[in-house]
Design an enzyme around this catalytic site. Structure first.
Site, PDB file in Angstrom:
ATOM      1  CD  GLU A  42       7.583   5.516 -10.098  1.00 22.97           C
ATOM      2  OE1 GLU A  42       8.127   5.558  -8.972  1.00 22.97           O
ATOM      3  OE2 GLU A  42       6.670   6.294 -10.445  1.00 22.97           O
ATOM      4  CG  HIS A  58       5.143   0.016   0.205  1.00 25.21           C
ATOM      5  ND1 HIS A  58       4.051   0.591   0.824  1.00 25.21           N
ATOM      6  CD2 HIS A  58       5.958   1.034  -0.159  1.00 25.21           C
ATOM      7  CE1 HIS A  58       4.211   1.901   0.847  1.00 25.21           C
ATOM      8  NE2 HIS A  58       5.357   2.207   0.256  1.00 25.21           N
TER       9      HIS A  58
END
Length: 693
Positions: free
Chosen positions: A431, A499
């Protein structure tokens, strides 16, 4: 490919590599004069608060900088990179004035003076540097990737020999950013030079603690698609040959290279550093390697006379003194001015974003023109991306699994097949690399649309997200990086700590980012199109539960539909209570308020948010309930409640109330999740309690 390892050349050989040696001598004297002036005078007088001497690193940087001659070359350095900036043409008064925090210069006094930037329309630019070690690498990789894109799919010949150069010390090669950028550059074969100035220490930590064996070049000898150059950064002949060969390799081969130069850090890490961790013998050995006398021995008399050398020093000292006088004559910026340029205000930045490259958006409207059947949010977002890709060649999409797979939520399904791998592509699992490269691409004028698979996965990119948002402000509108960062999150059928996080408030607290949280397909189209045609970085939050939710389905509102940020939607009107929510809580609030006379406000964007509509509604209904999925403590509902208390307190007939998740991660079991997330029944009970207060 075979590695290229360069070592040492003959000491007295005058390299035929096009180096302007008298210019090198002058700039080295100028850099030394500025350093000495700060150390001996300006720091003790407290006119410079942060000082990082470049002595020992300076000659190699200058020789490198003089070879960055192409208009689209760009470099990104770190806090010891002022000699490089001087070689690119930065005004010494700006360099010194920035160190003194005066008006003008790199940031108008907003940032520390050693964090440089230099938008240069006539030659190589210095991308906005960062205060974080290693944060410079992935944005530079993004610039290199933009060069590749301009020269390839866009067919712009002037980009075909431009390169990106990143500077870093030996300590920075242990950072996440270095390894992420190295992976990007070598897997994509980008025209990028890693220029590593190895002085043996990261502040006080020896380089063999940062890197096994203390030599990153040796450790990377078997790394694929990377040319390695290495030598003595204090030897003018070595530096001239090595920098020329490395630069030429990247220019001609359009592949990455790493040049490691061994240099001494002749002063402390910063002015306050006494270097007590170094032995007297080591300090003496480092000063014996000082490149300044070595350069004189090399140039005099074979290239320039002793008088010419002395004249160069005299001229540099005079220029430094003039720079000091000019810098000290500059005012301190007006304190009120520091609130400007957090976002685009109409004055176009000098560099970065599609608007600086001449883009003008097509006509748009906030009036929907419904087309066909109701579609889910996934289809709406995909259709919007499809259209903007088709009309704007600067738009590029990337992230983990967004290519052939079409994204783990299928939002980008089919887009790579239609637009090709140059415009819709997969990335390595980093990321930091996804967001950092997006920053560099945006600085180069593209419209990068990176995807983070899930909200929680944005954490490794926190530094790049923060740095991206502050670019416009900390460069005083010289640069901007309008990135559209797509990010699914929130619960879906079940939850879990990895998540299902929302935590939008973290991005709202990052200056410079706009934040959109659409609840339905129509709003998703309008807000995404505005983001893609805008001039600010945007976090575009896609709630997982709403991507295929029946309530969220709407007809496609048209290819010209665009919504302003900061304008809420009233999904219901009434007089008894104001209910404020966003994202997945909007349909639950509607269900809970059925049969109740209530103003139902879907904020749609949280930065900016529609304070006026909320306060005006509360003044009329005299009651307010804020509902959100995020945690209660320090959640965004607290900000809304504080504004209402401040601006509409005397109008209230009941306390402003919040209903949120408890301060826990999202539970996995659906029964536990449903208990934790505000349900329609719990919202209805809160409404009843407020109405009966």
């Amino acid at each position: 490919m075979a590695q290229v390892v360069a070592t040492r050349f003959r000491d007295r050989e005058v390299p035929d590599v096009g180096i302007d040696w008298p210019r090198v001598a002058y700039l080295l004297h100028l850099s030394r004069s500025l350093d000495e002036m700060e150390e001996a005078r300006l720091v003790p007088e407290k006119k410079v608060l942060y000082q990082f001497s470049a002595r020992g690193h300076d000659m190699a940087q200058i020789i490198l900088g003089l070879q960055l001659t192409k208009r689209h070359d760009a470099t990104c350095g770190y806090y010891r990179s002022r000699p490089l900036l001087l070689s690119l043409g930065v005004d010494p008064a700006d360099a010194l004035g920035s160190a003194m925090g005066r008006a003008g210069g790199y940031s108008d006094g907003r940032d520390i003076g050693v964090v440089f930037n230099y938008p240069n329309s006539n030659g190589a630019s210095a991308l906005p540097m960062c205060g974080g070690v290693g944060a410079q690498y992935t944005p530079t990789a993004g610039w290199a990737e933009a060069l590749q894109y301009y020269a390839g799919p866009m067919g712009k010949a002037e980009y075909r020999d431009a390169i990106a150069v990143v500077l870093g010390g030996d300590g920075s090669v242990a950072s996440n950013g270095f390894w992420s950028a190295l992976t990007i550059a070598t897997t994509q074969k980008l025209p990028m030079l890693f220029f590593i100035e190895d002085n043996g220490f990261g502040i006080s930590v020896p380089s063999d603690v940062q890197t096994p064996g203390g030599n990153i070049a040796a450790n990377l000898a078997s790394w694929r698609n990377l040319a390695i150059f290495e030598g003595d950064g204090c030897n003018p002949v070595d530096v001239a040959h090595l920098t020329r060969h490395a630069v030429d390799f990247v220019r001609s081969r359009r592949m990455p290279a790493l040049l490691r130069l061994s240099v001494p850090r002749l002063e402390g890490h910063s002015f306050q550093d006494t270097q007590a961790y170094k032995s007297e013998a080591l300090l003496k050995a480092e000063w014996a390697r000082d490149p300044l006398p070595r350069l004189r021995d090399f140039l005099v008399p074979s290239v320039m006379s002793a008088d010419a050398w002395d004249d160069a020093k005299t001229e540099a000292d005079n220029i430094a003194e003039q720079a000091r006088i000019e810098a000290e004559s500059r005012d301190v910026s007006s304190p009120e001015s520091v609130v400007r340029h957090v976002f685009f205000e109409g004055d176009l930045q000098s560099m970065g974003g599609q608007y600086s490259a001449g883009y003008r958006p097509p006509e748009s409207s906030d009036e929907a023109a419904p087309d066909g059947q109701r579609i889910n949010m996934v289809t709406a977002i995909r259709r919007t991306l499809d259209h903007e890709l088709s009309i704007n060649e600067r738009v590029v999409l990337f992230g983990e699994d967004i290519g052939q797979k079409g994204g783990v939520h299928a939002v980008t399904l089919g887009l790579q097949e239609k637009f090709g791998k140059a415009r819709v592509f997969d990335t390595s699992l980093s990321e930091e690399g996804i967001v950092g490269r997006a920053v560099g691409m945006a600085l180069a004028g593209l419209v990068p649309v990176p995807e983070i698979q899930f909200r929680k996965y944005a954490e490794p990119a926190t530094e790049q997200i923060n740095d991206c948002g502050t670019i416009r402000w900390r460069t005083n509108n010289r640069f901007a990086a309008p990135v559209v960062l797509r990010m699914p999150g929130g619960f879906f059928k079940c939850g879990d700590p990895w998540h299902s996080q929302t935590n939008e408030v973290a991005f709202i607290h990052q200056p410079g980012w706009k934040v959109a949280v659409p609840s339905n397909a129509e709003d998703a189209v309008g807000l995404l199109r505005t983001a893609l045609r805008g001039n600010d970085p945007v976090i575009f939050f896609e709630h997982r539960a709403m991507l295929d939710h029946q309530w969220a389905r709407r007809p496609y509102p048209g290819d010209h539909y665009a919504l302003p940020f900061g304008k809420a939607r009233f999904t219901g009107k009434g007089d008894a209570i104001t209910i404020v929510s966003w994202g997945a809580m909007v349909p639950r609030c509607e269900e809970a308020a059925e049969g109740i006379s209530a103003d139902l406000i879907d904020l749609r964007t949280l930065m900016p948010w529609d304070r006026e509509s909320v306060v005006s509604s509360v003044r009329r209904t005299r009651r307010c309930l804020v509902v959100h999925e995020d945690l209660g403590t320090a959640g965004f509902g607290a900000e809304i409640a504080a504004v209402i208390a401040n601006e509409a307190f005397i109008d209230l007939d009941a306390p402003v109330t919040r209903l949120t998740m408890p301060d826990i991660p999202s539970p996995h079991n659906p029964v536990l999740l449903e208990w934790a997330v505000p349900s329609a029944d719990r919202i209805r009970q809160k409404i009843k309690d407020l109405l009966e207060y």
